[in-house]
Design an enzyme around this catalytic site. Structure first.
Site, PDB file in Angstrom:
ATOM      1  N   ASP A  47       0.843  -1.160   0.015  1.00 15.70           N
ATOM      2  CA  ASP A  47       0.073   0.111  -0.101  1.00 15.70           C
ATOM      3  C   ASP A  47       0.825   1.173  -0.243  1.00 15.70           C
ATOM      4  O   ASP A  47       0.422   2.488  -0.021  1.00 15.70           O
ATOM      5  CB  ASP A  47      -1.082   0.002   1.287  1.00 15.70           C
ATOM      6  CG  ASP A  47      -0.351   0.060   2.556  1.00 15.70           C
ATOM      7  OD1 ASP A  47       0.908  -0.217   2.622  1.00 15.70           O
ATOM      8  OD2 ASP A  47      -1.136   0.168   3.504  1.00 15.70           O
ATOM      9  N   SER A  48       2.107   1.045   0.063  1.00 16.31           N
ATOM     10  CA  SER A  48       3.060   2.311  -0.365  1.00 16.31           C
ATOM     11  C   SER A  48       2.776   2.965  -1.505  1.00 16.31           C
ATOM     12  O   SER A  48       3.367   3.968  -1.923  1.00 16.31           O
ATOM     13  CB  SER A  48       4.632   1.770   0.153  1.00 16.31           C
ATOM     14  OG  SER A  48       4.913   0.714  -0.878  1.00 16.31           O
ATOM     15  N   GLU A 118      -1.123  -5.436   8.720  1.00 17.36           N
ATOM     16  CA  GLU A 118      -0.317  -4.706   9.459  1.00 17.36           C
ATOM     17  C   GLU A 118      -1.037  -4.880  11.331  1.00 17.36           C
ATOM     18  O   GLU A 118      -2.175  -4.698  11.204  1.00 17.36           O
ATOM     19  CB  GLU A 118      -0.205  -3.171   9.553  1.00 17.36           C
ATOM     20  CG  GLU A 118       0.235  -2.753   7.996  1.00 17.36           C
ATOM     21  CD  GLU A 118       0.570  -1.419   8.008  1.00 17.36           C
ATOM     22  OE1 GLU A 118       0.068  -0.562   8.879  1.00 17.36           O
ATOM     23  OE2 GLU A 118       0.891  -0.899   6.851  1.00 17.36           O
ATOM     24  N   GLU A 185       9.485  -3.279  10.591  1.00 21.44           N
ATOM     25  CA  GLU A 185       9.644  -2.055   9.900  1.00 21.44           C
ATOM     26  C   GLU A 185      10.064  -1.101  10.955  1.00 21.44           C
ATOM     27  O   GLU A 185       9.501  -0.914  12.132  1.00 21.44           O
ATOM     28  CB  GLU A 185       8.511  -1.581   9.306  1.00 21.44           C
ATOM     29  CG  GLU A 185       8.675  -0.023   8.519  1.00 21.44           C
ATOM     30  CD  GLU A 185       7.835   0.357   7.443  1.00 21.44           C
ATOM     31  OE1 GLU A 185       6.936  -0.332   7.280  1.00 21.44           O
ATOM     32  OE2 GLU A 185       7.852   1.483   7.118  1.00 21.44           O
TER      33      GLU A 185
HETATM   34  O1  KIV Z   1       3.605  -1.137   1.518  1.00 23.98           O
HETATM   35  C1  KIV Z   1       4.702  -1.434   1.607  1.00 23.98           C
HETATM   36  O2  KIV Z   1       5.493  -1.060   0.619  1.00 23.98           O
HETATM   37  C2  KIV Z   1       5.242  -2.022   2.661  1.00 23.98           C
HETATM   38  C3  KIV Z   1       6.565  -2.128   2.974  1.00 23.98           C
HETATM   39  C4  KIV Z   1       7.196  -0.699   3.489  1.00 23.98           C
HETATM   40  C5  KIV Z   1       6.937  -3.327   3.751  1.00 23.98           C
HETATM   41  O3  KIV Z   1       4.307  -2.684   3.669  1.00 23.98           O
END
Ligand code: KIV
Length: 290
Positions: A47-48, A118, A185
């Site tokens: 979700d980044s 998460e 993280e």
């Molecule tokens: O969304 C993402 O890219 C992540 C990574 C930072 C682990 O959750």
């Protein structure tokens, strides 16, 4: 010959054999093809994408539809890596039925092999329910960006003894609930080491030091696609933004002064050549269509 994708079992075997596990994000077909060719065994449709693809200042606006669409593209672009799809903000916490329905979409419509969510102890019952239903689930603890409004920013977590104990407890409860691996993280190196030694399942670190079983990075960060932002933990594997910008500037200039396209990029039909180079024929009503 059918080439099979890497499985969660293979990823766990890598930990047992002491083989480090590289992972990177991807959100589209073209990047996924490059990741596939690199031999990286695990891809995260993270979700980044909220930050690096959609331009939001957090991951919170990312929707299940966004991840489903991106996962399907990444699956089409890869043959070998295990594809993990992120469960977006509030797509799994409302109730287990909603969590199951959304996870099913990522797997069935998005084609991912696993989902990631998460949170620690508090989401362990959801992880258990998904695992009981046959899904492969990756946990994510330490800095959990979907909690940014509670955490007050993107800060290192687990720095005090009690906070470190909490992160350790979270890791153990996710393992007990059936997670196949856990992202750690932005936590201190020593804490990541202790968790990695304690757990049987692999830890995948991002800003958590070298002792994790694997590492994950955001594609755009590690390749320098944003000239104004590179997190300290991402390393510097390429500086692509200036290369791409320079190419685009050259293209703009070439179009402006008509040096692009050249003959090499141009196509003619026999008829076009005749009508272009013969004024008599252009004025001929039979050719001009008058
Ligand atoms: O969304 C993402 O890219 C992540 C990574 C930072 C682990 O959750």
């Amino acid at each position: 010959m059918v080439v099979r994708r890497i499985t969660t079992h293979k990823i766990q075997q890598m930990k047992r054999r002491g083989e480090p596990i590289p992972m990177v994000t991807a959100y589209d077909y073209t990047a996924a093809r490059i990741v596939d060719a690199s031999g990286i065994p695990m891809v995260l449709v993270g979700d980044s994408m909220g930050h690096v693809v959609l331009g939001f200042d957090s991951t919170i606006p990312v929707t299940v539809d966004d991840i489903v669409r991106a996962s399907a593209a990444v699956v089409r672009g890869t043959t070998r890596p295990l594809v993990v799809a992120d469960m977006p903000f509030l797509s799994y916490q409302i109730d287990t039925e909603t969590a199951l329905r959304n996870a099913a979409r990522l797997i069935q419509e998005g084609g991912a092999q696993a989902v990631k969510l998460e949170g620690g102890k508090t989401v362990a019952p959801i992880v258990r329910r998904l695992a009981d239903a046959g899904l492969a689930v990756m946990g994510h603890i330490g800095l959990t960006p979907q909690h940014v409004n509670q955490l007050g920013g993107y800060r290192v977590q687990g720095k005090t003894e009690s906070a470190a104990n909490q992160v350790m407890e979270d890791a153990l409860s996710l393992q007990d609930a059936g997670a196949f691996a856990i992202v750690l993280e932005l936590i201190p190196v020593e804490l990541a080491r202790r968790i990695t030694e304690k757990l049987e399942i692999p830890t995948i670190g991002i800003g958590a030091g070298v002792h994790c079983d694997g590492q994950v990075q955001v594609f755009h960060d590690m390749l320098g696609l944003d000239p104004d932002f590179r997190p300290r933990h991402s390393g510097s594997y390429a500086e692509l933004a200036p290369i791409i910008k320079n190419a685009l500037v050259r293209y703009r200039e070439d179009v402006s002064d008509r040096t692009f396209p050249t003959e090499a990029q141009s196509f003619y039909s026999d008829e076009t050549r005749v009508s272009e180079f013969s004024p008599v024929e252009i004025n001929d009503p039979a050719v001009s269509g008058d």
